[in-house]
Write a protein that holds these residues in place. Structure first.
Motif, PDB file in Angstrom:
ATOM      1  N   THR A  14       4.474  -1.008  -8.878  1.00  0.00           N
ATOM      2  CA  THR A  14       5.372  -0.199  -9.707  1.00  0.00           C
ATOM      3  C   THR A  14       4.707   1.091 -10.185  1.00  0.00           C
ATOM      4  OG1 THR A  14       4.747  -1.485 -11.670  1.00  0.00           O
ATOM      5  CG2 THR A  14       6.732  -2.178 -10.478  1.00  0.00           C
ATOM      6  N   ASN A  15       3.365   1.092 -10.300  1.00  0.00           N
ATOM      7  CA  ASN A  15       2.661   2.315 -10.698  1.00  0.00           C
ATOM      8  C   ASN A  15       2.658   3.371  -9.596  1.00  0.00           C
ATOM      9  OD1 ASN A  15       1.879   1.541 -13.328  1.00  0.00           O
ATOM     10  ND2 ASN A  15       0.175   0.348 -12.513  1.00  0.00           N
ATOM     11  N   ASN A  16       3.031   2.963  -8.386  1.00  0.00           N
ATOM     12  CA  ASN A  16       3.071   3.891  -7.262  1.00  0.00           C
ATOM     13  C   ASN A  16       4.487   4.339  -6.920  1.00  0.00           C
ATOM     14  OD1 ASN A  16       0.300   3.961  -6.879  1.00  0.00           O
ATOM     15  ND2 ASN A  16       0.317   2.205  -5.498  1.00  0.00           N
ATOM     16  N   VAL A  17       5.412   4.144  -7.859  1.00  0.00           N
ATOM     17  CA  VAL A  17       6.793   4.617  -7.696  1.00  0.00           C
ATOM     18  C   VAL A  17       6.998   5.770  -8.673  1.00  0.00           C
ATOM     19  CG1 VAL A  17       9.239   4.018  -7.799  1.00  0.00           C
ATOM     20  CG2 VAL A  17       7.575   2.325  -7.009  1.00  0.00           C
ATOM     21  N   HIS A  18       7.205   6.969  -8.147  1.00  0.00           N
ATOM     22  CA  HIS A  18       7.281   8.176  -8.974  1.00  0.00           C
ATOM     23  C   HIS A  18       8.620   8.884  -8.800  1.00  0.00           C
ATOM     24  CE1 HIS A  18       2.948   7.918  -9.747  1.00  0.00           C
ATOM     25  NE2 HIS A  18       2.788   7.713  -8.450  1.00  0.00           N
ATOM     26  N   ASP A  19       9.360   8.984  -9.875  1.00  0.00           N
ATOM     27  CA  ASP A  19      10.567   9.808  -9.900  1.00  0.00           C
ATOM     28  C   ASP A  19      10.147  11.273 -10.008  1.00  0.00           C
ATOM     29  OD1 ASP A  19      13.207  10.595 -10.070  1.00  0.00           O
ATOM     30  OD2 ASP A  19      13.532   9.799 -12.091  1.00  0.00           O
ATOM     31  N   TYR A  20      11.031  12.182  -9.674  1.00  0.00           N
ATOM     32  CA  TYR A  20      10.757  13.598  -9.940  1.00  0.00           C
ATOM     33  C   TYR A  20      12.058  14.290 -10.316  1.00  0.00           C
ATOM     34  CZ  TYR A  20      12.735  15.299  -5.493  1.00  0.00           C
ATOM     35  OH  TYR A  20      13.579  15.614  -4.468  1.00  0.00           O
ATOM     36  N   TYR A  21      11.916  15.390 -11.050  1.00  0.00           N
ATOM     37  CA  TYR A  21      13.049  16.219 -11.458  1.00  0.00           C
ATOM     38  C   TYR A  21      12.876  17.591 -10.832  1.00  0.00           C
ATOM     39  CZ  TYR A  21      16.113  18.919 -14.630  1.00  0.00           C
ATOM     40  OH  TYR A  21      17.085  19.741 -15.155  1.00  0.00           O
ATOM     41  N   GLY A  22      13.911  18.074 -10.181  1.00  0.00           N
ATOM     42  CA  GLY A  22      13.847  19.381  -9.551  1.00  0.00           C
ATOM     43  C   GLY A  22      15.232  19.837  -9.161  1.00  0.00           C
ATOM     44  N   MET A  23      15.327  21.064  -8.693  1.00  0.00           N
ATOM     45  CA  MET A  23      16.631  21.614  -8.324  1.00  0.00           C
ATOM     46  C   MET A  23      16.442  22.682  -7.264  1.00  0.00           C
ATOM     47  SD  MET A  23      17.077  23.529 -11.959  1.00  0.00           S
ATOM     48  CE  MET A  23      16.352  22.049 -12.676  1.00  0.00           C
ATOM     49  N   VAL A  24      17.479  22.897  -6.467  1.00  0.00           N
ATOM     50  CA  VAL A  24      17.399  23.854  -5.375  1.00  0.00           C
ATOM     51  C   VAL A  24      17.171  25.276  -5.903  1.00  0.00           C
ATOM     52  CG1 VAL A  24      19.877  24.350  -5.225  1.00  0.00           C
ATOM     53  CG2 VAL A  24      18.468  24.473  -3.171  1.00  0.00           C
ATOM     54  N   GLU A  25      17.608  25.548  -7.123  1.00  0.00           N
ATOM     55  CA  GLU A  25      17.444  26.894  -7.678  1.00  0.00           C
ATOM     56  C   GLU A  25      15.989  27.207  -8.030  1.00  0.00           C
ATOM     57  OE1 GLU A  25      21.632  25.533  -8.432  1.00  0.00           O
ATOM     58  OE2 GLU A  25      19.652  24.662  -8.808  1.00  0.00           O
ATOM     59  N   GLN A  26      15.146  26.179  -8.093  1.00  0.00           N
ATOM     60  CA  GLN A  26      13.709  26.403  -8.323  1.00  0.00           C
ATOM     61  C   GLN A  26      12.896  25.460  -7.434  1.00  0.00           C
ATOM     62  OE1 GLN A  26      12.506  26.346 -12.470  1.00  0.00           O
ATOM     63  NE2 GLN A  26      13.455  28.315 -12.889  1.00  0.00           N
ATOM     64  N   THR A  27      13.168  25.492  -6.160  1.00  0.00           N
ATOM     65  CA  THR A  27      12.448  24.645  -5.217  1.00  0.00           C
ATOM     66  C   THR A  27      10.945  24.896  -5.319  1.00  0.00           C
ATOM     67  OG1 THR A  27      14.314  24.644  -3.689  1.00  0.00           O
ATOM     68  CG2 THR A  27      12.173  24.092  -2.771  1.00  0.00           C
ATOM     69  N   GLY A  28      10.174  23.820  -5.212  1.00  0.00           N
ATOM     70  CA  GLY A  28       8.717  23.904  -5.311  1.00  0.00           C
ATOM     71  C   GLY A  28       8.221  23.605  -6.701  1.00  0.00           C
ATOM     72  N   SER A  29       8.987  23.990  -7.711  1.00  0.00           N
ATOM     73  CA  SER A  29       8.592  23.765  -9.109  1.00  0.00           C
ATOM     74  C   SER A  29       9.119  22.415  -9.593  1.00  0.00           C
ATOM     75  CB  SER A  29       9.130  24.878 -10.005  1.00  0.00           C
ATOM     76  OG  SER A  29       8.674  26.133  -9.585  1.00  0.00           O
ATOM     77  N   LYS A  36       0.822  -1.211   0.000  1.00  0.00           N
ATOM     78  CA  LYS A  36       0.000   0.000   0.000  1.00  0.00           C
ATOM     79  C   LYS A  36       0.859   1.265   0.000  1.00  0.00           C
ATOM     80  CE  LYS A  36      -4.127  -1.930   2.201  1.00  0.00           C
ATOM     81  NZ  LYS A  36      -4.989  -1.672   1.026  1.00  0.00           N
ATOM     82  N   GLY A  37       2.123   1.100  -0.305  1.00  0.00           N
ATOM     83  CA  GLY A  37       3.035   2.232  -0.288  1.00  0.00           C
ATOM     84  C   GLY A  37       3.001   3.050  -1.567  1.00  0.00           C
ATOM     85  N   ILE A  38       3.310   4.335  -1.432  1.00  0.00           N
ATOM     86  CA  ILE A  38       3.538   5.241  -2.562  1.00  0.00           C
ATOM     87  C   ILE A  38       4.913   5.866  -2.350  1.00  0.00           C
ATOM     88  CG2 ILE A  38       2.796   7.313  -3.786  1.00  0.00           C
ATOM     89  CD1 ILE A  38      -0.028   6.805  -2.769  1.00  0.00           C
ATOM     90  N   LEU A  39       5.802   5.696  -3.319  1.00  0.00           N
ATOM     91  CA  LEU A  39       7.169   6.187  -3.195  1.00  0.00           C
ATOM     92  C   LEU A  39       7.419   7.332  -4.171  1.00  0.00           C
ATOM     93  CD1 LEU A  39      10.168   6.055  -2.292  1.00  0.00           C
ATOM     94  CD2 LEU A  39      10.505   4.296  -4.051  1.00  0.00           C
ATOM     95  N   ILE A  40       7.923   8.437  -3.657  1.00  0.00           N
ATOM     96  CA  ILE A  40       8.435   9.526  -4.484  1.00  0.00           C
ATOM     97  C   ILE A  40       9.936   9.615  -4.244  1.00  0.00           C
ATOM     98  CG2 ILE A  40       8.430  12.027  -4.867  1.00  0.00           C
ATOM     99  CD1 ILE A  40       5.488  12.054  -4.159  1.00  0.00           C
ATOM    100  N   HIS A  41      10.694   9.608  -5.324  1.00  0.00           N
ATOM    101  CA  HIS A  41      12.157   9.643  -5.205  1.00  0.00           C
ATOM    102  C   HIS A  41      12.740  10.533  -6.292  1.00  0.00           C
ATOM    103  CE1 HIS A  41      13.209   7.029  -8.721  1.00  0.00           C
ATOM    104  NE2 HIS A  41      11.946   6.667  -8.565  1.00  0.00           N
ATOM    105  N   GLY A  42      13.956  11.002  -6.077  1.00  0.00           N
ATOM    106  CA  GLY A  42      14.614  11.827  -7.084  1.00  0.00           C
ATOM    107  C   GLY A  42      16.058  12.051  -6.704  1.00  0.00           C
TER     108      GLY A  42
END
Length: 361
Positions: A249-264, A215-221
């Motif tokens: 596997t459908n509940n594993v989400h990568d994300y792209y981001g950077m400290v220079e635009q935190t939140g976006s 029942k887990g949802i994973l966000i990683h980056g």
């Protein structure tokens, strides 16, 4: 439209033309604001002969290379208004970016992050498993990108535990107790890609302990450089984790981001595509002349954001390569551009949270 109105828009609801109108208006306002308030930014804009009174559409606004935040203290507010200074990840000996946030910018980053992530995991706070060590979070006024990521995502958790101890060893007794207490409940998990692989997945294999995280949802980056060296693709990463702890596997989400635009941040959907929300956008530029590349062509990633008010970080050229795959027609149903990351440009410094940590290995 002011920023509060923008932050009330569902993050993947605007089509191409509506979003373009919004970004043109907001990014022109920010460009003028930073021009007036940040002397270093003003000199850079003047050097490009930009007519500040007749600004072009956002894809023609001058971009700042993210590396400039390592060289200059770029700030558009008085120093006494700065409530938080964020620093980028970096290996030993590297300079780090320094991003100065006032209260409003920090608050708006949190609001945007909440809107984006809630659209994937829901609005209800649930038990949270942080796949890292609590030692990362120390000085609340001087955040590293890694610490800021943990604290930013922690607001989505109710009861929170760190799965790793101070020596980055998996705390299996604590994990067992946590999962027994929350048996049958959804679990939100967050961590950085390489650390999850090295200290969670590999240690699970070594101990033969198989927690039930179905029942887990994973966000990683935070970067894929080390995992690519180990021939681990995103699909393989998800499959191995599913085998080790039962997560869908459908509940594993990568994300792209950077400290220079935190939140976006740019979240990965169920189809494996990274998505640009209404608060930000992505452009691809050719390396030879910085002209805009069409969809399907690899180039250098430019990111824009409606959020940065205390520093001129609204139009940035990254050191990453990527490719836009389409717009408004992803099978997941989310509107906006969707894309993939191809890696770092040649000779760029390592900077992702996972990649800088993985450099020690």
């Amino acid at each position: 439209m002011n920023l509060n109105d923008i932050l009330n828009i569902p993050p993947y609801s605007l089509d191409k033309e509506a979003k373009r109108l919004l970004l043109n208006e907001r990014l022109q306002v920010l460009t003028l604001q930073h021009y007036e308030r940040c002397s270093d930014y003003r000199r850079m804009i003047d050097a490009q002969k930009l007519d500040i009174n007749h600004l072009p559409e956002y894809d023609k606004l001058p971009f700042l290379p993210v590396r400039l935040f390592k060289e200059f203290e770029l700030c558009s507010v008085d120093k006494e208004e700065v409530v938080k200074t964020m620093t980028s990840s970096g290996t030993t000996g590297q300079q780090v970016s320094r991003i100065f946030l006032d209260r409003d910018t920090s608050t708006n980053q949190t609001k945007a992050l909440t809107k984006i992530v809630s659209s994937f995991i829901g609005t209800k706070r649930v038990p949270m498993l942080i796949l890292d060590s609590s030692g990362v979070v120390k000085n609340r006024n001087m955040f590293s990108a890694r610490g800021a990521g943990i604290l930013g995502f922690s607001m989505f958790g109710s009861k929170k535990i760190y799965a790793l101890d101070e020596e980055m060893q998996l705390n299996i007794p604590l994990l067992r107790e946590f999962l027994e207490e929350h048996e049958g409940e959804p679990i939100f998990m967050f961590g950085f890609t390489f650390m999850i692989w090295q200290h969670f997945y590999k240690q699970l294999l070594a101990t033969e302990y198989k927690p039930d995280l179905s029942k887990g949802i994973l966000i990683h980056g935070g970067g894929w450089k080390k995992l690519i060296y180990e021939s681990v693709s995103p699909e393989e990463f998800k499959k191995r984790l599913s085998d080790a702890c039962g997560i869908d596997t459908n509940n594993v989400h990568d994300y792209y981001g950077m400290v220079e635009q935190t939140g976006s941040i740019y979240m990965e959907c169920e189809c494996g595509h990274l998505h640009a929300p209404v608060f930000s956008d992505i452009l691809i530029r050719r390396a030879n002349d910085f002209s805009l590349a069409p969809y399907g062509e690899k180039g250098i990633i430019e990111v824009v954001s409606v959020l940065p008010e205390s520093y001129p970080g609204h139009v940035l050229l990254t050191e990453d390569e990527g490719m836009i795959l389409g717009e408004d027609d992803c099978p997941c149903g989310r509107k906006g551009k969707y894309f993939k990351i191809m890696g770092r440009i040649k000779n760029a410094e390592i900077r992702g949270c996972s990649d800088t940590y993985a450099a020690k290995f």
